[in-house]
Enzyme design. Structure first.
Site, PDB file in Angstrom:
ATOM      1  N   HIS A  36     -41.907   0.067  19.463  1.00 12.46           N
ATOM      2  CA  HIS A  36     -42.441   1.433  19.389  1.00 12.46           C
ATOM      3  C   HIS A  36     -41.726   2.316  20.405  1.00 12.46           C
ATOM      4  CE1 HIS A  36     -45.337   4.685  19.121  1.00 12.46           C
ATOM      5  NE2 HIS A  36     -45.378   4.678  20.462  1.00 12.46           N
ATOM      6  N   GLY A  45      -5.333   0.908   5.395  1.00  5.93           N
ATOM      7  CA  GLY A  45      -6.775   0.641   5.285  1.00  5.93           C
ATOM      8  C   GLY A  45      -7.385   1.237   4.030  1.00  5.93           C
ATOM      9  N   GLY A  46      -6.577   1.954   3.237  1.00  2.00           N
ATOM     10  CA  GLY A  46      -7.087   2.487   1.963  1.00  2.00           C
ATOM     11  C   GLY A  46      -7.949   3.723   2.142  1.00  2.00           C
ATOM     12  N   GLU A  71       0.857  -1.188   0.000  1.00  4.82           N
ATOM     13  CA  GLU A  71       0.000   0.000   0.000  1.00  4.82           C
ATOM     14  C   GLU A  71       0.891   1.235   0.000  1.00  4.82           C
ATOM     15  OE1 GLU A  71      -3.219   1.177  -0.174  1.00  4.82           O
ATOM     16  OE2 GLU A  71      -2.256   3.111   0.166  1.00  4.82           O
ATOM     17  N   CYS A 113     -11.348   4.272   2.445  1.00  2.93           N
ATOM     18  CA  CYS A 113     -12.524   4.375   3.328  1.00  2.93           C
ATOM     19  C   CYS A 113     -12.215   5.010   4.686  1.00  2.93           C
ATOM     20  CB  CYS A 113     -13.190   3.007   3.443  1.00  2.93           C
ATOM     21  SG  CYS A 113     -14.460   2.955   4.708  1.00  2.93           S
TER      22      CYS A 113
HETATM   23  C1  LIG Z   1     -15.702  11.169  -0.426  1.00  5.67           C
HETATM   24  C2  LIG Z   1     -16.106   9.728  -0.535  1.00  5.67           C
HETATM   25  C3  LIG Z   1     -17.028   9.224   0.332  1.00  5.67           C
HETATM   26  C4  LIG Z   1     -17.410   7.893   0.245  1.00  5.67           C
HETATM   27  N1  LIG Z   1     -18.348   7.436   1.117  1.00  5.67           N
HETATM   28  C5  LIG Z   1     -18.725   6.140   1.057  1.00  5.67           C
HETATM   29  C6  LIG Z   1     -19.671   5.625   1.985  1.00  5.67           C
HETATM   30  O1  LIG Z   1     -20.195   6.342   2.843  1.00  5.67           O
HETATM   31  N2  LIG Z   1     -19.995   4.320   1.903  1.00  5.67           N
HETATM   32  C7  LIG Z   1     -19.441   3.479   0.965  1.00  5.67           C
HETATM   33  O2  LIG Z   1     -19.756   2.306   0.948  1.00  5.67           O
HETATM   34  N3  LIG Z   1     -18.548   3.959   0.072  1.00  5.67           N
HETATM   35  C8  LIG Z   1     -18.169   5.251   0.097  1.00  5.67           C
HETATM   36  N4  LIG Z   1     -17.221   5.705  -0.782  1.00  5.67           N
HETATM   37  C9  LIG Z   1     -16.586   4.745  -1.718  1.00  5.67           C
HETATM   38  C10 LIG Z   1     -15.548   3.913  -0.964  1.00  5.67           C
HETATM   39  O3  LIG Z   1     -14.606   4.759  -0.338  1.00  5.67           O
HETATM   40  C11 LIG Z   1     -14.817   2.920  -1.851  1.00  5.67           C
HETATM   41  O4  LIG Z   1     -15.730   2.246  -2.680  1.00  5.67           O
HETATM   42  C12 LIG Z   1     -14.106   1.914  -0.959  1.00  5.67           C
HETATM   43  O5  LIG Z   1     -13.164   2.570  -0.165  1.00  5.67           O
HETATM   44  C13 LIG Z   1     -13.468   0.759  -1.720  1.00  5.67           C
HETATM   45  O6  LIG Z   1     -12.363   1.187  -2.400  1.00  5.67           O
HETATM   46  P1  LIG Z   1     -11.273   0.182  -2.953  1.00  5.67           P
HETATM   47  O7  LIG Z   1     -10.911  -0.829  -1.933  1.00  5.67           O
HETATM   48  O8  LIG Z   1     -11.694  -0.297  -4.276  1.00  5.67           O
HETATM   49  O9  LIG Z   1     -10.066   1.181  -3.153  1.00  5.67           O
HETATM   50  P2  LIG Z   1      -9.278   2.048  -2.077  1.00  5.67           P
HETATM   51  O10 LIG Z   1      -9.840   1.992  -0.713  1.00  5.67           O
HETATM   52  O11 LIG Z   1      -9.102   3.386  -2.690  1.00  5.67           O
HETATM   53  O12 LIG Z   1      -7.911   1.283  -1.989  1.00  5.67           O
HETATM   54  C14 LIG Z   1      -6.979   1.307  -3.020  1.00  5.67           C
HETATM   55  C15 LIG Z   1      -5.627   1.544  -2.394  1.00  5.67           C
HETATM   56  O13 LIG Z   1      -4.630   1.239  -3.353  1.00  5.67           O
HETATM   57  C16 LIG Z   1      -3.536   2.090  -3.139  1.00  5.67           C
HETATM   58  N5  LIG Z   1      -2.736   2.073  -4.352  1.00  5.67           N
HETATM   59  C17 LIG Z   1      -3.072   2.526  -5.581  1.00  5.67           C
HETATM   60  N6  LIG Z   1      -2.079   2.295  -6.459  1.00  5.67           N
HETATM   61  C18 LIG Z   1      -1.101   1.673  -5.765  1.00  5.67           C
HETATM   62  C19 LIG Z   1       0.181   1.169  -6.097  1.00  5.67           C
HETATM   63  N7  LIG Z   1       0.650   1.244  -7.342  1.00  5.67           N
HETATM   64  N8  LIG Z   1       0.924   0.606  -5.131  1.00  5.67           N
HETATM   65  C20 LIG Z   1       0.465   0.511  -3.872  1.00  5.67           C
HETATM   66  N9  LIG Z   1      -0.740   0.954  -3.492  1.00  5.67           N
HETATM   67  C21 LIG Z   1      -1.511   1.528  -4.430  1.00  5.67           C
HETATM   68  C22 LIG Z   1      -4.166   3.427  -2.809  1.00  5.67           C
HETATM   69  O14 LIG Z   1      -3.290   4.235  -2.064  1.00  5.67           O
HETATM   70  C23 LIG Z   1      -5.394   2.999  -1.994  1.00  5.67           C
HETATM   71  O15 LIG Z   1      -5.158   3.058  -0.610  1.00  5.67           O
HETATM   72  C24 LIG Z   1     -16.835   7.044  -0.734  1.00  5.67           C
HETATM   73  C25 LIG Z   1     -15.891   7.555  -1.618  1.00  5.67           C
HETATM   74  C26 LIG Z   1     -15.531   8.883  -1.542  1.00  5.67           C
HETATM   75  C27 LIG Z   1     -14.515   9.410  -2.498  1.00  5.67           C
END
Ligand SMILES: Cc1cc2nc3c(=O)[nH]c(=O)nc-3n(C[C@H](O)[C@H](O)[C@H](O)COP(=O)(O)OP(=O)(O)OC[C@H]3O[C@@H](n4cnc5c(N)ncnc54)[C@H](O)[C@@H]3O)c2cc1C
Length: 489
Positions: A458, A53-54, A48, A56
């Site tokens: 209720h 935790g990415g 990462e 979220c």
């Molecule tokens: C403002 C906002 C609010 C949101 N609110 C909600 C909500 O309330 N409820 C909901 O269900 N969803 C919500 N979402 C959507 C949700 O955040 C995503 O769908 C969820 O986090 C899943 O993402 P993912 O695991 O696909 O990617 P991510 O969580 O983005 O993880 C991908 C990770 O890969 C890493 N990465 C990328 N390229 C590389 C690389 N080359 N090498 C190493 N690491 C890399 C990035 O740094 C990132 O941490 C929201 C999104 C946004 C933008």
């Protein structure tokens, strides 16, 4: 030494290190995959580049909901008289708002790292890309590299905010959700490009902190994939709070700098209009993080829109390489990225699960919330599915009256010829929580009458499902015309 640094400090090796599972990108689905597989005795590494935790917990769902809650508290202060509580004055300190959010994120990061340690999955902070089939090279913070080969590899690098090629936008230092959630000042006038999920949530929150807000969208309606009555309810909510909404607007050019002064010129109905603000937030779609992954070296193909190409089992075009979450083109919700992990987990442990036919519930965290599962009226009409529509205002919900939160409605689509629930939409206080009860009924295949006849506590908001399903439904039959389908009551 910080445990992340210590795991990142391994020297460069010539032979790849062998793992049962290498995960590229550390979002929620990846994180739970790592903990689960490691807990089952597998050797797992997660690569990462930035966020434990990415998105979220760091820059998306949880920080936005944290900030939105502070904005809700601000409205309680504004409405204090209505609740019989005298309040002379109050101020909003955005750095205090931001600190609450930052502290939450730190707590989440700590919790995640603790789970990494407990399960034995290795978290590697660095940027990864493929160098060979099932082999990822990680560039660590100091510039050293590690090569990791997995018996299986999961790609989950997510998406990022799209910045359209609008003249002037690249130089305008526009905010995305990442910077907007880090503001320590209240924008005097925030212009928001995009009236979808992120744009609408952020607009309402910023307005409630005291910003003047203008939302610009090219569609006819906000959240344009929802039914017209839902879009209209949202529009009137935002307008009642003093947000300007500019629809059917095509952005021509942007000038100035966000944080100072910004002008956005839009074309609307054949004429140009200039919108003036101090800050600009761009929330107009997402693009997949795939360009830098060298996917071709691993035999992993992309779709025409740049997402990782997967089949219904979430396997890519390269054997042993899987993709989950947004980068795989899955619906953009955290719970879906987690379900994607569950599908891959099943497929790697002797099962055979697919993405087809799964439920995709979601909630827009405006105040009040908008939550939906299953078919909307528009979708039922498009698919030629006749239905009975149950719809009641939130005023019929007695708990909502105790809270003075009666805006909105509940509506459900029930199959015309039996009592199966096809879809449910709630626009109202705690809509996301109410939704779950209907979802459970749908999972169990219960008829709507089971909810109508249930003894529900209720006064709770879920109890509002009783008046909903006791109301008189209207029948909607789908009338097909040439090329278009209309639902006729
Ligand atoms: C403002 C906002 C609010 C949101 N609110 C909600 C909500 O309330 N409820 C909901 O269900 N969803 C919500 N979402 C959507 C949700 O955040 C995503 O769908 C969820 O986090 C899943 O993402 P993912 O695991 O696909 O990617 P991510 O969580 O983005 O993880 C991908 C990770 O890969 C890493 N990465 C990328 N390229 C590389 C690389 N080359 N090498 C190493 N690491 C890399 C990035 O740094 C990132 O941490 C929201 C999104 C946004 C933008």
């Amino acid at each position: 030494m910080n445990p992340i640094e210590s795991s990142s400090a391994t020297a460069k090796t010539t032979q790849p290190e062998e793992f049962d599972l290498v995960i590229l990108g550390g979002g929620t689905g990846s994180t739970i995959a790592a903990w689960t597989f490691a807990g089952e005795g597998k050797r797992v590494a997660v690569v990462e580049r930035k966020y434990i935790g990415g998105s979220c917990p760091n820059i998306a769902c949880l920080p936005s909901k944290n900030i939105i809650h502070s904005a809700k508290v601000a409205t309680y202060f504004r409405r204090s008289k209505e609740f019989g509580i005298a309040l002379k004055d109050f101020t909003i300190d955005m750095s205090g708002v931001r600190n609450r959010k930052r502290n939450m994120v730190i707590g989440l990061n700590d919790m995640y790292m603790e789970n990494y340690w407990k399960t034995g999955a290795e978290f590697i902070l660095g940027s990864g890309r493929f160098v060979a089939p099932r082999t990822v090279e990680v560039t660590l913070a100091g510039g050293t590299t590690r090569q990791l080969r997995g018996t299986n590899v999961i790609v989950s690098t997510g998406t990022r905010a799209a910045l359209e090629a609008i003249p002037g936008l690249a130089g305008a230092r526009a905010l995305t959700h990442i910077e907007a959630l880090e503001l320590d000042e209240i924008p005097e006038h925030l212009l928001v490009i995009g009236g979808g999920y992120v744009g609408v949530e952020m607009s309402q929150a910023m307005r409630r902190f005291g910003s003047k807000v203008t939302v610009i969208d090219r569609s006819e309606r906000l959240m344009s994939k929802e039914d017209p009555d839902v879009c209209e309810a949202l529009r009137s909510l935002l307008e009642d709070e003093g947000i300007d909404i500019v629809l059917n607007a095509r952005i021509q050019r942007v000038s100035g700098k966000s944080g100072q002064s910004i002008s956005v010129v839009v074309e609307q109905g054949g004429s140009e209009k200039t919108l003036q603000g101090t800050h600009l937030l761009v929330a107009a779609g997402r693009i997949p993080n795939t360009e830098e992954l060298a996917l071709e070296r691993a035999g992993v193909e992309r779709t025409g829109r740049g997402y990782v190409k997967v089949d219904e089992r979430l396997e890519t075009t390269a054997p042993g390489v899987w993709a989950i979450g947004e980068v795989a083109g899955s619906p953009q919700f955290t719970h879906i990225s987690v379900d994607d992990f569950r599908i891959v987990h099943a497929n790697l442990t002797g099962g055979n699960r697919r993405t087809t036919g799964r439920q995709v519930p979601y909630c827009l965290f405006t105040d009040p919330e908008l939550a939906r599962i299953g078919l909307s009226e528009t979708e039922a009409a498009a698919q030629g599915i006749p239905y009975r529509l149950f719809k009641v205002p939130m005023e019929s919900n007695l708990r909502a009256r105790t809270l003075s939160e009666t805006r909105g409605f509940l509506k459900a689509l029930v199959e015309a010829n039996n009592d199966r629930i096809l879809g449910f939409t709630a626009f109202g206080v705690a809509a996301g929580e109410i939704l779950a009860a209907v979802q459970v009924a749908m999972i169990a295949g219960l008829p709507y009458t089971a909810l109508r006849d249930a003894v529900l506590t209720h006064p709770t908001l879920v109890e509002g499902l009783i008046p909903l399903f006791s109301s008189a439904p209207s029948a909607h039959n789908v009338v097909e015309t040439s090329g278009a389908q209309i639902s006729a009551a």
